[in-house]
Design a protein around this motif. Structure first.
Motif, PDB file in Angstrom:
ATOM      1  N   LEU A   1     -16.587 -34.097 108.117  1.00  0.00           N
ATOM      2  CA  LEU A   1     -17.162 -33.339 107.078  1.00  0.00           C
ATOM      3  C   LEU A   1     -17.196 -34.087 105.916  1.00  0.00           C
ATOM      4  O   LEU A   1     -17.794 -33.679 105.192  1.00  0.00           O
ATOM      5  N   LYS A   2     -16.062 -35.212 105.576  1.00  0.00           N
ATOM      6  CA  LYS A   2     -15.681 -35.778 104.274  1.00  0.00           C
ATOM      7  C   LYS A   2     -16.681 -36.408 104.202  1.00  0.00           C
ATOM      8  O   LYS A   2     -17.354 -36.234 102.886  1.00  0.00           O
ATOM      9  N   ASN A   3     -17.280 -37.056 104.826  1.00  0.00           N
ATOM     10  CA  ASN A   3     -18.967 -37.599 104.423  1.00  0.00           C
ATOM     11  C   ASN A   3     -19.565 -37.261 104.654  1.00  0.00           C
ATOM     12  O   ASN A   3     -20.391 -36.985 103.483  1.00  0.00           O
ATOM     13  N   TYR A   4     -19.563 -35.971 104.519  1.00  0.00           N
ATOM     14  CA  TYR A   4     -20.998 -35.376 104.588  1.00  0.00           C
ATOM     15  C   TYR A   4     -20.734 -34.517 103.101  1.00  0.00           C
ATOM     16  O   TYR A   4     -21.848 -34.199 102.149  1.00  0.00           O
ATOM     17  N   MET A   5     -19.534 -33.997 103.238  1.00  0.00           N
ATOM     18  CA  MET A   5     -19.257 -33.708 101.712  1.00  0.00           C
ATOM     19  C   MET A   5     -19.389 -34.472 100.218  1.00  0.00           C
ATOM     20  O   MET A   5     -19.957 -34.365  99.390  1.00  0.00           O
ATOM     21  N   ASP A   6     -19.043 -35.947 100.363  1.00  0.00           N
ATOM     22  CA  ASP A   6     -19.496 -36.698  99.089  1.00  0.00           C
ATOM     23  C   ASP A   6     -20.555 -37.258  99.841  1.00  0.00           C
ATOM     24  O   ASP A   6     -21.244 -36.736  98.316  1.00  0.00           O
ATOM     25  N   LYS A   7     -21.369 -36.876 100.286  1.00  0.00           N
ATOM     26  CA  LYS A   7     -22.832 -36.966  99.676  1.00  0.00           C
ATOM     27  C   LYS A   7     -24.427 -36.259  99.561  1.00  0.00           C
ATOM     28  O   LYS A   7     -23.779 -35.945  98.442  1.00  0.00           O
ATOM     29  N   VAL A   8     -23.379 -34.728  99.953  1.00  0.00           N
ATOM     30  CA  VAL A   8     -23.876 -33.681  98.952  1.00  0.00           C
ATOM     31  C   VAL A   8     -23.204 -33.492  97.744  1.00  0.00           C
ATOM     32  O   VAL A   8     -24.329 -33.198  96.494  1.00  0.00           O
ATOM     33  N   GLU A   9     -21.963 -33.946  97.977  1.00  0.00           N
ATOM     34  CA  GLU A   9     -21.778 -33.948  95.857  1.00  0.00           C
ATOM     35  C   GLU A   9     -22.174 -35.215  95.374  1.00  0.00           C
ATOM     36  O   GLU A   9     -22.713 -34.773  94.086  1.00  0.00           O
ATOM     37  N   LYS A  10     -22.384 -36.496  96.565  1.00  0.00           N
ATOM     38  CA  LYS A  10     -23.190 -37.517  95.122  1.00  0.00           C
ATOM     39  C   LYS A  10     -24.958 -36.793  94.955  1.00  0.00           C
ATOM     40  O   LYS A  10     -25.312 -37.346  93.661  1.00  0.00           O
ATOM     41  N   GLU A  11     -25.107 -36.595  95.903  1.00  0.00           N
ATOM     42  CA  GLU A  11     -26.612 -35.654  95.611  1.00  0.00           C
ATOM     43  C   GLU A  11     -26.549 -34.563  94.666  1.00  0.00           C
ATOM     44  O   GLU A  11     -27.575 -34.754  93.379  1.00  0.00           O
ATOM     45  N   TYR A  12     -25.705 -33.971  94.435  1.00  0.00           N
ATOM     46  CA  TYR A  12     -25.760 -32.429  93.591  1.00  0.00           C
ATOM     47  C   TYR A  12     -25.940 -33.498  91.961  1.00  0.00           C
ATOM     48  O   TYR A  12     -26.295 -33.249  91.217  1.00  0.00           O
ATOM     49  N   ILE A  13     -24.542 -34.367  91.885  1.00  0.00           N
ATOM     50  CA  ILE A  13     -23.985 -35.315  90.547  1.00  0.00           C
ATOM     51  C   ILE A  13     -25.750 -35.401  90.291  1.00  0.00           C
ATOM     52  O   ILE A  13     -25.985 -35.201  89.321  1.00  0.00           O
TER      53      ILE A  13
ATOM     54  N   ARG B   1     -15.750 -35.427  80.970  1.00  0.00           N
ATOM     55  CA  ARG B   1     -16.143 -36.694  80.390  1.00  0.00           C
ATOM     56  C   ARG B   1     -15.926 -37.244  81.612  1.00  0.00           C
ATOM     57  O   ARG B   1     -16.595 -38.394  81.965  1.00  0.00           O
ATOM     58  N   LYS B   2     -13.733 -37.434  81.331  1.00  0.00           N
ATOM     59  CA  LYS B   2     -13.235 -38.743  81.800  1.00  0.00           C
ATOM     60  C   LYS B   2     -13.437 -38.512  83.963  1.00  0.00           C
ATOM     61  O   LYS B   2     -14.292 -38.808  84.744  1.00  0.00           O
ATOM     62  N   GLY B   3     -13.920 -36.784  83.832  1.00  0.00           N
ATOM     63  CA  GLY B   3     -14.241 -36.842  85.133  1.00  0.00           C
ATOM     64  C   GLY B   3     -15.394 -37.107  86.068  1.00  0.00           C
ATOM     65  O   GLY B   3     -15.179 -37.211  87.383  1.00  0.00           O
ATOM     66  N   LEU B   4     -16.625 -36.826  85.120  1.00  0.00           N
ATOM     67  CA  LEU B   4     -17.446 -37.454  85.622  1.00  0.00           C
ATOM     68  C   LEU B   4     -17.918 -38.561  85.567  1.00  0.00           C
ATOM     69  O   LEU B   4     -18.573 -39.379  86.912  1.00  0.00           O
ATOM     70  N   TYR B   5     -17.172 -39.803  84.453  1.00  0.00           N
ATOM     71  CA  TYR B   5     -17.443 -41.155  85.005  1.00  0.00           C
ATOM     72  C   TYR B   5     -17.162 -41.105  86.065  1.00  0.00           C
ATOM     73  O   TYR B   5     -17.168 -42.250  86.866  1.00  0.00           O
ATOM     74  N   ASP B   6     -15.393 -41.009  86.207  1.00  0.00           N
ATOM     75  CA  ASP B   6     -14.729 -41.096  87.650  1.00  0.00           C
ATOM     76  C   ASP B   6     -15.566 -41.258  88.914  1.00  0.00           C
ATOM     77  O   ASP B   6     -15.467 -42.065  89.586  1.00  0.00           O
ATOM     78  N   LYS B   7     -16.420 -39.611  89.166  1.00  0.00           N
ATOM     79  CA  LYS B   7     -17.215 -39.345  89.614  1.00  0.00           C
ATOM     80  C   LYS B   7     -19.224 -40.610  90.204  1.00  0.00           C
ATOM     81  O   LYS B   7     -18.531 -40.863  91.237  1.00  0.00           O
ATOM     82  N   ILE B   8     -18.872 -40.988  88.434  1.00  0.00           N
ATOM     83  CA  ILE B   8     -20.198 -41.927  88.900  1.00  0.00           C
ATOM     84  C   ILE B   8     -19.682 -43.451  89.026  1.00  0.00           C
ATOM     85  O   ILE B   8     -20.778 -44.065  89.883  1.00  0.00           O
ATOM     86  N   ASN B   9     -18.004 -43.369  88.448  1.00  0.00           N
ATOM     87  CA  ASN B   9     -18.231 -44.428  89.186  1.00  0.00           C
ATOM     88  C   ASN B   9     -17.719 -44.891  90.656  1.00  0.00           C
ATOM     89  O   ASN B   9     -17.718 -45.790  91.658  1.00  0.00           O
ATOM     90  N   LYS B  10     -17.034 -43.548  91.959  1.00  0.00           N
ATOM     91  CA  LYS B  10     -16.773 -44.005  92.646  1.00  0.00           C
ATOM     92  C   LYS B  10     -18.465 -43.524  94.105  1.00  0.00           C
ATOM     93  O   LYS B  10     -18.075 -44.098  94.996  1.00  0.00           O
ATOM     94  N   TYR B  11     -19.325 -43.202  93.357  1.00  0.00           N
ATOM     95  CA  TYR B  11     -20.444 -43.058  93.728  1.00  0.00           C
ATOM     96  C   TYR B  11     -21.482 -43.750  93.393  1.00  0.00           C
ATOM     97  O   TYR B  11     -22.841 -44.298  93.638  1.00  0.00           O
ATOM     98  N   SER B  12     -21.327 -44.909  92.432  1.00  0.00           N
ATOM     99  CA  SER B  12     -22.064 -46.083  91.415  1.00  0.00           C
ATOM    100  C   SER B  12     -23.695 -45.354  91.818  1.00  0.00           C
ATOM    101  O   SER B  12     -24.302 -46.414  92.280  1.00  0.00           O
ATOM    102  N   ILE B  13     -23.711 -44.750  90.752  1.00  0.00           N
ATOM    103  CA  ILE B  13     -24.222 -44.053  90.157  1.00  0.00           C
ATOM    104  C   ILE B  13     -24.841 -44.834  88.837  1.00  0.00           C
ATOM    105  O   ILE B  13     -24.195 -45.258  88.194  1.00  0.00           O
TER     106      ILE B  13
END
Length: 461
Positions: free
Chosen positions: A409-421, A443-455
């Motif tokens: 589930l975690k992998n699937y949710m991460d994939k969906v979250e990354k695609e959404y962002i 802004r910081k929260g979004l940058y954290d997600k960007i770094n997490k998923y290497s966007i």
């Protein structure tokens, strides 16, 4: 030298000398401090991980973990926690090292009670100030990123101020006037006040402009059987029905003058009578009213009673129009898009950066209501004038789950979250300043997600 210990955090005392430990504990207790005594530094550190304290008083020389090691670990946990070190006469050089390592102060044994208490009082005052500053900072951070509050949507400073005022006023019982243009959400604010106040009765809303003049009195105060032609039974009015709760009188400026006089009397006497009855019924509801007109101008024109205005205008809230907080428009647009998708069980693609810029450029004289209706039209018919960028409405997609496709589930949710962002960032042209509001992140929260998923933002512009 005593201190006020109301709501005070305890002082932690650490010493392997049980006699000295008890003596210090007794001194502090007699001077109003709450204490936690430990003859083991290990147990003291375990307790400190879960229980906050105002200061630490510790011996330097102890078996196992000594005072210097204890100090180092306390500084790792919280560098602003005052640590007062107790040292023997021959440990002055060690005590100096402790000060350099972060200790608040060191005292020589045997410790004079007055000296210890004076040092501890200074440490407690410093600690209290630090904790207050931390709490204030946390509240400011929370407010700066808060986008949703009791059904209201907005992260603009004007909305943060509105949230503060609503929480403040909700604790009171006086009448409130809500002022704002049509469509700004006055009833939503009234409902928030009602909910925060945790009343025992219901929220009852009455639109004065929607009721025929001849029915308003009966609607508000109720009537007895036979009070007038057609009154075949007793009817409970809105004032009575809202007992223990909140009565919201919307568009109060539409109330006829003759009924304004009666409403004034009800508010002054805190009671009313049903039509056709001589029995007074106590007013047990809090009265909130709203207007989209300037009541002072209405008073000057002779359309509203000044004495009623003063009775209703104990507390007031001005709700900002949408044109004064345009930064919230992308967030509201996304909120209403999601609302439509939930209601219709369909998926409408996110609006493009060009669409959002166009929406934000409008003046929206109808405010939130007008914007919501416009977004729903976009969801139903597509992108309006942007024929090359029309959102397609299609049934909500359910991800396939089978023996071959199943993933944690975690992998699937991460994939969906990354695609959404990525989707939102792409539609915003890679602009974090626009995307973070739509996503409801700081802004910081979004940058954290960007770094997490290497966007890579450069590829999304």
């Amino acid at each position: 030298m005593s201190v006020n210990t109301e709501m005070q955090l305890p002082v932690m005392v650490v010493d392997d000398d049980q006699y000295l430990l008890s003596a210090i504990g007794q001194t502090l207790y007699l001077n109003g401090y709450t204490t936690k005594l430990f003859n083991s530094p290990v147990k003291a550190l375990e307790d400190l991980r879960t229980t906050p304290c105002i200061a630490v008083v510790s011996d330097i020389r102890m078996p196992g973990i000594d005072g210097m090691q204890l100090l180092a670990r306390v500084m790792e946990m919280d560098k602003d926690l005052p640590v007062i070190m107790l040292t023997g006469h021959g440990d002055i050089s060690l005590a100096v090292k402790a000060i350099h390592a972060g200790a608040y102060e060191f005292l020589e044994k045997p410790v004079d009670d007055e000296v210890l208490l004076a040092s501890l009082q200074r440490a407690a005052e410093k600690r209290t100030l630090i904790l207050e500053n931390r709490k204030l900072h946390e509240e400011l951070v929370k407010k700066s990123t808060q986008s949703f509050f009791r059904g209201m949507v907005g992260s603009h400073p004007l909305m943060h101020r509105l949230y503060e005022v609503v929480e403040l006023i909700a604790r009171e019982s006086d009448p409130v006037i809500l002022s704002g243009e049509t469509g700004t959400g006055k009833e939503l604010v009234a409902q928030a006040i009602h909910e925060i106040a945790t009343p025992t009765g219901p929220f009852v809303a009455v639109n004065m402009a929607a009721l025929p003049a001849e029915m308003i009195e009966s609607e508000l105060f109720g009537h007895e059987k036979g009070a007038f032609t057609g009154a075949t039974s007793r009817i409970i009015g809105k004032f009575e029905h809202a007992a223990g709760g909140t009565l919201f009188l919307d568009e109060i400026c539409s109330l006829p003058l003759i009924l304004q006089a009666k409403l004034l009397r009800v508010l002054e006497e805190r009671s009313f009578r049903r039509l056709g009855s001589n029995v007074s019924v106590p007013l047990k509801a809090r009265v909130l009213s709203a207007t989209n007109r300037n009541l002072e101008e209405e008073i000057a024109a002779g359309r509203f009673r000044q004495d009623l205005y003063y009775r209703l205008h104990v507390l007031s809230i001005d709700i900002p129009p949408l044109r004064k907080r345009k930064e919230d428009i992308p967030l509201l647009a996304e909120y209403f898009r999601q609302e439509y998708c939930r209601e219709r069980q369909v998926f409408v693609p996110h609006f493009s950066a060009r669409q959002l810029e166009k929406i934000a450029a409008e003046s929206w004289p109808g405010n939130i209501r007008e914007l919501r209706n416009y977004i729903r039209r976009l969801c139903v018919f597509g992108g309006g004038d942007d024929h090359d960028d029309v959102p397609e409405v299609k049934p909500a997609e359910i991800p396939p789950v089978g023996d071959d496709s199943a993933v944690p589930l975690k992998n699937y949710m991460d994939k969906v979250e990354k695609e959404y962002i990525v989707n939102i960032l792409t539609r915003c042209g890679g602009k974090v300043s626009l995307a973070h509001a739509i996503l409801g992140l700081s802004r910081k929260g979004l940058y954290d997600k960007i770094n997490k998923y290497s966007i890579e933002l450069d590829t999304l512009c």
